[in-house]
Design an enzyme around this catalytic site. Structure first.
Site, mmCIF file in Angstrom:
data_model
loop_
_atom_site.group_PDB
_atom_site.id
_atom_site.type_symbol
_atom_site.label_atom_id
_atom_site.label_comp_id
_atom_site.label_asym_id
_atom_site.label_seq_id
_atom_site.Cartn_x
_atom_site.Cartn_y
_atom_site.Cartn_z
ATOM 1 N N TYR A 1 0.822 -1.216 0.000
ATOM 2 C CA TYR A 1 0.000 0.000 0.000
ATOM 3 C C TYR A 1 0.855 1.265 0.000
ATOM 4 O O TYR A 1 0.762 2.104 -0.903
ATOM 5 C CB TYR A 1 -0.949 -0.033 1.216
ATOM 6 C CG TYR A 1 -1.588 1.292 1.572
ATOM 7 C CD1 TYR A 1 -2.353 2.002 0.646
ATOM 8 C CD2 TYR A 1 -1.442 1.827 2.854
ATOM 9 C CE1 TYR A 1 -2.938 3.210 0.989
ATOM 10 C CE2 TYR A 1 -2.024 3.024 3.202
ATOM 11 C CZ TYR A 1 -2.768 3.718 2.261
ATOM 12 O OH TYR A 1 -3.344 4.923 2.593
ATOM 13 N N LYS B 1 1.510 3.967 -3.042
ATOM 14 C CA LYS B 1 1.104 5.376 -2.834
ATOM 15 C C LYS B 1 2.301 6.289 -3.133
ATOM 16 O O LYS B 1 2.129 7.368 -3.698
ATOM 17 C CB LYS B 1 0.613 5.597 -1.396
ATOM 18 C CG LYS B 1 -0.737 4.981 -1.085
ATOM 19 C CD LYS B 1 -1.881 5.575 -1.865
ATOM 20 C CE LYS B 1 -2.397 6.861 -1.281
ATOM 21 N NZ LYS B 1 -3.659 7.294 -1.957
HETATM 22 N N1 LIG Z 1 -8.023 6.103 6.368
HETATM 23 C C1 LIG Z 1 -6.810 6.415 6.748
HETATM 24 O O1 LIG Z 1 -6.426 6.227 7.916
HETATM 25 C C2 LIG Z 1 -5.870 7.055 5.760
HETATM 26 C C3 LIG Z 1 -4.640 7.507 6.226
HETATM 27 C C4 LIG Z 1 -3.768 8.128 5.340
HETATM 28 C C5 LIG Z 1 -4.123 8.299 4.032
HETATM 29 N N2 LIG Z 1 -5.316 7.839 3.588
HETATM 30 C C6 LIG Z 1 -5.657 8.061 2.178
HETATM 31 O O2 LIG Z 1 -6.893 8.732 2.141
HETATM 32 C C7 LIG Z 1 -7.620 8.356 0.980
HETATM 33 C C8 LIG Z 1 -8.993 7.899 1.398
HETATM 34 O O3 LIG Z 1 -8.849 6.815 2.307
HETATM 35 P P1 LIG Z 1 -10.111 6.138 2.985
HETATM 36 O O4 LIG Z 1 -9.722 5.659 4.312
HETATM 37 O O5 LIG Z 1 -11.277 7.026 2.812
HETATM 38 O O6 LIG Z 1 -10.259 4.862 2.041
HETATM 39 P P2 LIG Z 1 -11.506 3.899 1.870
HETATM 40 O O7 LIG Z 1 -12.520 4.140 2.903
HETATM 41 O O8 LIG Z 1 -10.940 2.542 1.698
HETATM 42 O O9 LIG Z 1 -12.105 4.370 0.470
HETATM 43 C C9 LIG Z 1 -11.428 4.151 -0.732
HETATM 44 C C10 LIG Z 1 -12.250 4.764 -1.825
HETATM 45 O O10 LIG Z 1 -11.562 4.609 -3.072
HETATM 46 C C11 LIG Z 1 -12.489 4.103 -4.017
HETATM 47 N N3 LIG Z 1 -11.822 3.346 -5.073
HETATM 48 C C12 LIG Z 1 -11.011 2.276 -4.919
HETATM 49 N N4 LIG Z 1 -10.641 1.830 -6.124
HETATM 50 C C13 LIG Z 1 -11.232 2.627 -7.045
HETATM 51 C C14 LIG Z 1 -11.233 2.662 -8.455
HETATM 52 N N5 LIG Z 1 -10.559 1.767 -9.170
HETATM 53 N N6 LIG Z 1 -11.939 3.634 -9.092
HETATM 54 C C15 LIG Z 1 -12.654 4.518 -8.376
HETATM 55 N N7 LIG Z 1 -12.702 4.540 -7.035
HETATM 56 C C16 LIG Z 1 -11.996 3.591 -6.376
HETATM 57 C C17 LIG Z 1 -13.402 3.207 -3.189
HETATM 58 O O11 LIG Z 1 -14.559 2.930 -3.924
HETATM 59 P P3 LIG Z 1 -15.425 1.592 -3.726
HETATM 60 O O12 LIG Z 1 -16.485 1.974 -2.733
HETATM 61 O O13 LIG Z 1 -15.949 1.301 -5.067
HETATM 62 O O14 LIG Z 1 -14.506 0.531 -3.206
HETATM 63 C C18 LIG Z 1 -13.623 4.112 -1.988
HETATM 64 O O15 LIG Z 1 -14.557 5.101 -2.279
HETATM 65 C C19 LIG Z 1 -6.789 7.281 0.300
HETATM 66 O O16 LIG Z 1 -6.061 7.882 -0.732
HETATM 67 C C20 LIG Z 1 -5.855 6.791 1.373
HETATM 68 O O17 LIG Z 1 -4.652 6.328 0.829
HETATM 69 C C21 LIG Z 1 -6.207 7.220 4.426
#
Ligand SMILES: NC(=O)c1ccc[n+]([C@@H]2O[C@H](COP(=O)([O-])OP(=O)(O)OC[C@H]3O[C@@H](n4cnc5c(N)ncnc54)[C@H](OP(=O)(O)O)[C@@H]3O)[C@@H](O)[C@H]2O)c1
Length: 507
Positions: free
Chosen positions: A239, A243
Site C-alpha cells: 500500500y 502510494k
Molecule cells: N483512512 C486512513 O487512515 C488514511 C490515512 C492516510 C491516508 N489515507 C488516504 O486517504 C484516501 C482515502 O482513504 P479512505 O480511508 O477514505 O479509504 P476507503 O474508505 O478505503 O475508500 C477508498 C475509496 O476509493 C475508491 N476506489 C477504490 N478503487 C477505485 C477505483 N478503481 N476507481 C474509483 N474509485 C476507487 C473506493 O470505492 P469503492 O467503494 O468502489 O470501493 C472508496 O470510495 C486514500 O487515498 C488513502 O490512501 C487514508
C-alpha cells in the site's frame, strides 16, 4: 510559491461558491466527509461530481445515494434543507459511473469532454488501502489511477487545483523527523536503488502472464510480488509503496522538468498526506467513522474481550488525526494553491499530530480501560463481563518467542505424533499450522507499522495554519480548524472516538 495572503473561514467558504469539483473515493471514509462538508458550508457550489465504480448510470446513482448522501453523516445537511434535501442533492451532486484504473476513467467521451470543460478542482481520494493487496490491483488504482486523473487534468481548461490524497507513511518508516518533501522520480528508500514505475508495470505484466490460467495462483503471486517489491525498495508494504509511486507519477505528469510543455497550466498541485485518520472530532457527527483502522482493532478486541494480547509498545506515539481536521486542511490547501503557477514540485502537507501534539498508545489504552470499566460489557443474561487487562508485546522478537513456546513447539510435537499415528491428526495439524502461519504473516505485514518510531514534520501545514486569520463571525473560526494542538487526546478517545467505534463500527 504559495501566495502568502490571509485565509479564513469566510474566504474558504466563498471559494467553493460556483465551483465544480470532481471527487474520487466518495464512497470511502475520507471522501464522504469532504463531500458532506462542501455541501454543508457552501450550498452554492456549482456541481460535485462523484466518480464511483458502477456498471451503469443507474447503479452509480444508487451507490451515491445509498453510500454517500443518504448516510447518517448527512444528517445536518438533510435537516437544513428539510423537504428540499433530495432536490438540493439532485441539483448539486452528479454521479459518474467510472473506474480510475481505465484510460479516460472509463467514462464516455462526451461525458469526459463536458467534465473537462466544467471542472475547477479535482480531488483524488480513491485508493486501495490494503497493506498486503495484489500488486497488479494496487498499481492499477494507486499509480495508474493517478495517471488517468492527471490526463483528465490536462484536458481541463479551467482547472485551478489538483489535490491528491496520499499517506504520510509513503515516506517510509524510518526513525526521526520525516519531512514534507515531494518524492523525486526514481527515488527509493533504499540507497542506491532506482525505482521505475514503468519497470514495475512491465514486471507485473510478465508475472501475470506466467499464471494467466489460474486465478488463485495469480492472486497469491500478485500479493507476494507486491510485498517483495515494496521490501526490495525499502517500503514495508504494498500500500505505502504504491502510494509513493502514485506521487512520483503525479509530479511527472503535472509538473515535468523544463521545458514543461506538458505541464498542467494554471492549476496548483497539492499532495495531502494524512497519518492515521480517526473518527470525526467535531462536525457534523462526533465519533463518526467508517472502516476499521489498525488502532481500532485494539478497541474492538477490548470491547469483545476476545483479545488477550496485542503487539505494540504503549509508550510509542501513534500518529492519529481526526477525519474532519484532514478535510479542513484539504479545503484550506485547495484555496491556498488555487491557480498557482510556476510550481516545480507539488505542495506537500503532512496532516498529522506526532510533532505538535503527540498521543501515545497508552492514552488510547487508558481511555479504553476507563470507558469499559465505567460501562462494562453486559452478557446475554444481563451479567457484567469483567474487563481484563491486555498484555502488550513491546517488540516483535518477544512476540515471536511467545508464539514459539505457546504454539510452534506444540505444533511440532503434534506433527511428530501425527507421523507416528500414520496421519491420524493430519487435518488438525494442517489447520493449526495454517492459523499459525497466518498470525505470523500478520505480524510481518503490520509489525513495522505497530512499532513506527518516525515523527512527521508539518512545517508546511503550520505555515498554512498561520495564515488562517479570525473570521468576522467568531463561530466560524472552529469550522476549518486543523490544528492538532487543540485536541485533548484523552478526552477525544474517551468521549468521542471509542464511543464512535462502538456505535459506527461495532454497531
Ligand atoms: N483512512 C486512513 O487512515 C488514511 C490515512 C492516510 C491516508 N489515507 C488516504 O486517504 C484516501 C482515502 O482513504 P479512505 O480511508 O477514505 O479509504 P476507503 O474508505 O478505503 O475508500 C477508498 C475509496 O476509493 C475508491 N476506489 C477504490 N478503487 C477505485 C477505483 N478503481 N476507481 C474509483 N474509485 C476507487 C473506493 O470505492 P469503492 O467503494 O468502489 O470501493 C472508496 O470510495 C486514500 O487515498 C488513502 O490512501 C487514508
Amino acid at each position: 510559491m504559495m501566495a502568502a495572503d490571509r485565509l479564513d473561514a469566510e474566504r474558504i467558504i466563498e471559494y467553493f461558491k460556483g465551483k465544480s469539483i470532481l471527487i474520487t473515493g466518495a464512497t470511502g471514509f475520507l471522501g464522504k466527509i469532504l463531500v458532506e462538508k462542501i455541501l454543508r458550508v457552501q450550498p452554492d457550489v456549482k456541481k460535485i461530481y462523484l466518480l464511483v465504480r458502477a456498471i451503469d448510470q443507474a447503479s452509480a446513482n444508487q451507490r451515491v445515494q445509498s453510500e454517500v448522501t443518504e448516510t447518517e453523516l448527512f444528517c445536518v445537511v438533510k435537516e437544513k434543507h428539510g423537504k428540499g434535501f433530495e432536490r438540493f442533492i439532485e441539483e448539486k451532486v452528479v454521479a459518474l459511473a467510472g473506474d480510475i484504473i481505465y484510460d479516460d476513467l472509463g467514462l464516455d467521451p462526451q461525458v469526459l469532454h463536458d467534465l473537462a470543460d466544467d471542472l475547477d478542482v479535482i480531488v483524488n481520494g480513491a485508493a486501495t488501502t490494503n497493506f498486503y493487496g495484489r500488486y497488479d490491483v494496487s498499481l492499477d488504482v494507486n499509480v495508474l489511477g493517478v495517471k488517468h486523473l492527471c490526463q483528465l487534468a490536462k484536458k481541463c481548461r479551467g482547472l485551478k487545483v489538483f489535490l491528491h490524497v496520499s499517506t504520510a507513511y509513503a515516506g517510509g518508516d524510518q526513525e526521526g523527523l520525516i519531512q514534507e518533501r515531494a518524492f523525486e522520480e526514481g527515488w527509493a528508500l533504499r540507497e542506491g536503488m532506482h525505482l521505475d514505475v514503468d519497470t514495475e508495470l512491465r514486471l507485473v505484466a510478465d508475472v501475470r502472464r506466467e499464471v494467466e490460467d489460474d486465478e488463485k495462483a495469480r492472486r497469491k503471486a500478485m500479493k507476494e510480488l507486491g510485498l517483495a517489491r515494496a521490501r526490495h525498495f525499502g517500503w514495508s508494504n504494498t500500500y505505502v509503496f504504491t502510494k509513493a509511486m502514485g506521487e512520483m507519477l503525479l509530479s511527472r505528469m503535472l509538473l515535468p522538468p523544463p521545458p514543461r510543455s506538458s505541464a498542467v497550466t494554471g492549476a496548483g498541485v497539492v499532495v495531502v498526506r494524512p497519518s492515521i485518520i480517526t473518527s470525526i472530532q467535531r462536525d457534523p457527527l462526533p465519533g463518526w467513522m467508517q472502516g476499521t483502522r489498525t488502532i481500532d482493532t485494539l478497541i474492538i478486541g477490548y470491547a469483545k474481550q476476545n483479545l488477550s494480547c496485542f503487539l505494540g509498545d504503549l509508550d510509542l506515539v501513534m500518529d492519529v488525526i481526526p477525519g474532519d481536521m484532514v478535510v479542513n486542511a484539504m479545503m484550506a490547501a485547495t484555496v491556498a494553491h488555487s491557480g498557482e503557477v510556476g510550481q516545480e514540485q507539488p505542495a506537500v502537507y503532512h496532516v498529522s499530530s506526532s510533532l505538535r501534539n503527540p498521543a501515545a498508545y497508552s492514552v488510547l489504552y487508558e481511555a479504553g480501560r476507563r470507558h469499559f470499566t465505567e460501562k462494562p460489557r453486559v452478557g446475554k443474561r444481563g451479567e457484567v463481563i469483567p474487563t481484563k487487562e491486555m498484555h502488550f508485546f513491546k517488540t516483535i522478537a518477544s512476540f515471536q518467542v511467545y508464539m514459539l513456546v505457546k504454539y510452534r513447539l506444540p505444533l511440532e510435537i503434534l506433527h511428530l505424533v501425527n507421523l507416528l499415528l500414520c496421519g491420524l491428526f493430519s487435518r488438525l495439524y494442517s489447520n493449526l499450522a495454517r492459523q499459525y502461519r497466518y498470525v505470523m504473516h500478520l505480524v510481518d505485514v503490520y509489525g513495522p507499522f505497530a512499532f513506527f518510531k518516525g515523527c512527521f514534520d508539518d512545517i508546511n501545514l503550520e505555515r498554512l495554519r498561520q495564515r488562517m486569520g479570525r473570521s468576522k463571525n467568531p463561530q466560524d473560526d472552529e469550522m476549518f480548524n486543523f490544528d492538532p494542538k487543540t485536541i485533548d487526546w484523552e478526552d477525544y478517545f474517551y468521549r468521542i472516538h471509542i464511543p464512535g467505534v462502538l456505535k459506527y463500527i461495532l454497531k
